[in-house]
Design an enzyme around this catalytic site. Structure first.
Site, PDB file in Angstrom:
ATOM      1  N   GLU A 138       0.843  -1.196   0.000  1.00 29.36           N
ATOM      2  CA  GLU A 138       0.000   0.000   0.000  1.00 29.36           C
ATOM      3  C   GLU A 138       0.883   1.252   0.000  1.00 29.36           C
ATOM      4  O   GLU A 138       1.703   1.450   0.904  1.00 29.36           O
ATOM      5  CB  GLU A 138      -0.900  -0.004   1.244  1.00 29.36           C
ATOM      6  CG  GLU A 138      -2.017   1.006   1.101  1.00 29.36           C
ATOM      7  CD  GLU A 138      -2.861   1.124   2.372  1.00 29.36           C
ATOM      8  OE1 GLU A 138      -3.683   2.046   2.431  1.00 29.36           O
ATOM      9  OE2 GLU A 138      -2.674   0.293   3.283  1.00 29.36           O
ATOM     10  N   ASP A 185       9.684   5.775  -6.734  1.00 30.44           N
ATOM     11  CA  ASP A 185       8.314   6.244  -6.817  1.00 30.44           C
ATOM     12  C   ASP A 185       8.348   7.423  -7.764  1.00 30.44           C
ATOM     13  O   ASP A 185       9.238   8.274  -7.696  1.00 30.44           O
ATOM     14  CB  ASP A 185       7.758   6.641  -5.453  1.00 30.44           C
ATOM     15  CG  ASP A 185       6.241   6.745  -5.534  1.00 30.44           C
ATOM     16  OD1 ASP A 185       5.603   5.781  -5.999  1.00 30.44           O
ATOM     17  OD2 ASP A 185       5.682   7.787  -5.158  1.00 30.44           O
ATOM     18  N   SER A 186       7.403   7.434  -8.685  1.00 28.39           N
ATOM     19  CA  SER A 186       7.469   8.455  -9.718  1.00 28.39           C
ATOM     20  C   SER A 186       6.081   8.933 -10.064  1.00 28.39           C
ATOM     21  O   SER A 186       5.081   8.305  -9.710  1.00 28.39           O
ATOM     22  CB  SER A 186       8.144   7.866 -10.959  1.00 28.39           C
ATOM     23  OG  SER A 186       7.510   6.655 -11.329  1.00 28.39           O
TER      24      SER A 186
HETATM   25  P1  IMP Z   1       4.554   4.364  -9.339  1.00 29.27           P
HETATM   26  O1  IMP Z   1       5.883   5.054  -9.300  1.00 29.27           O
HETATM   27  O2  IMP Z   1       4.695   2.891  -9.567  1.00 29.27           O
HETATM   28  O3  IMP Z   1       3.695   4.714  -8.167  1.00 29.27           O
HETATM   29  O4  IMP Z   1       3.752   4.818 -10.625  1.00 29.27           O
HETATM   30  C1  IMP Z   1       3.844   6.083 -11.128  1.00 29.27           C
HETATM   31  C2  IMP Z   1       2.948   6.277 -12.319  1.00 29.27           C
HETATM   32  O5  IMP Z   1       3.416   7.486 -12.930  1.00 29.27           O
HETATM   33  C3  IMP Z   1       3.045   5.202 -13.408  1.00 29.27           C
HETATM   34  O6  IMP Z   1       2.063   4.220 -13.277  1.00 29.27           O
HETATM   35  C4  IMP Z   1       2.813   6.025 -14.669  1.00 29.27           C
HETATM   36  O7  IMP Z   1       1.437   6.225 -14.876  1.00 29.27           O
HETATM   37  C5  IMP Z   1       3.443   7.364 -14.315  1.00 29.27           C
HETATM   38  N1  IMP Z   1       4.855   7.376 -14.774  1.00 29.27           N
HETATM   39  C6  IMP Z   1       5.976   7.253 -14.019  1.00 29.27           C
HETATM   40  N2  IMP Z   1       7.078   7.265 -14.785  1.00 29.27           N
HETATM   41  C7  IMP Z   1       6.640   7.381 -16.043  1.00 29.27           C
HETATM   42  C8  IMP Z   1       7.330   7.412 -17.294  1.00 29.27           C
HETATM   43  O8  IMP Z   1       8.551   7.310 -17.420  1.00 29.27           O
HETATM   44  N3  IMP Z   1       6.543   7.557 -18.369  1.00 29.27           N
HETATM   45  C9  IMP Z   1       5.181   7.665 -18.302  1.00 29.27           C
HETATM   46  N4  IMP Z   1       4.500   7.588 -17.181  1.00 29.27           N
HETATM   47  C10 IMP Z   1       5.229   7.454 -16.045  1.00 29.27           C
END
Ligand code: IMP
Length: 189
Positions: free
Chosen positions: A37, A66-67
């Site tokens: 979570e 995390d992005s």
């Molecule tokens: P998390 O870091 O797994 O929580 O997900 C971050 C979300 O941000 C991803 O599911 C994408 O929707 C978006 N995201 C993060 N990095 C990128 C990238 O390099 N290209 C496009 N979308 C991104």
């Protein structure tokens, strides 16, 4: 050297293994279903939560990122909620294009924070990368993943989805955060 990469997202795993190709480091997935979570209030907190969850399972050195996409006219949204902003990825893209329909300010940035933990779950390094650009009027390109088709990278005139992988990896938020992380790992370990 193998490091557990705390993700369930195979696109991300593929990207970071491409970026680190030749460094002697291989990133591998945590065992089993990985979906902790993400209830942190910052990218930093969420990357720590993911790295800690992977370390608990594997007891190995673990890296998490995390992005997200932060859009100025939407006060930083979708930001931390980038992965959960709507149902499918196409619905997420459509939602943003609709929200910015009447906006002349289309400035945006991708942010990536990475946290590296040692075998004992202690933080050994945190790195951050940003990639600046703007939201396109319509989507374009078929490469990459997520919001790539609507993110035009500053000074290139191209969406991330119009770039070949090696080009995206040189300028992307994840590429920058990982390059700092790899320099750290290679110099200290
Ligand atoms: P998390 O870091 O797994 O929580 O997900 C971050 C979300 O941000 C991803 O599911 C994408 O929707 C978006 N995201 C993060 N990095 C990128 C990238 O390099 N290209 C496009 N979308 C991104």
């Amino acid at each position: 050297m193998k490091i557990v990469f705390a993700t369930g997202n195979l696109n991300k795993l593929k990207e970071i293994n491409e970026i680190s190709d030749g460094s002697g480091i291989e990133f591998i997935l945590p065992e089993g279903d990985f979906n902790p979570e993400e209830n942190g209030k910052t990218f930093e907190e969420n990357s720590y939560i993911k790295a800690k969850a992977a370390n608990k399972i594997s007891r190995k050195m673990s890296l998490a990122d995390d992005s997200g996409l932060c859009i100025e006219a939407l006060k930083g949204a979708p930001g931390l909620y980038s992965a959960r902003y709507a149902g499918t990825q196409q619905q997420k893209i459509d939602k943003i294009l609709k929200e910015l329909e009447h906006s002349t300010n289309r400035k945006a940035k991708f942010v990536c924070v990475m946290t590296l933990l040692d075998e004992n779950g202690e933080v050994i390094h945190v790195s951050k990368g940003e990639c600046h650009g703007e939201i396109a009027l319509k989507q374009s390109g078929i490469n990459g993943f997520g919001y790539d088709p609507i993110f035009i990278v500053e000074n290139t005139g191209k969406t991330m989805a119009e770039m070949p992988e090696y080009e995206k990896n040189k300028i992307s938020h994840r590429g920058k955060a990982l390059s700092d992380m790899l320099s750290y790992i290679c110099s200290r370990l």
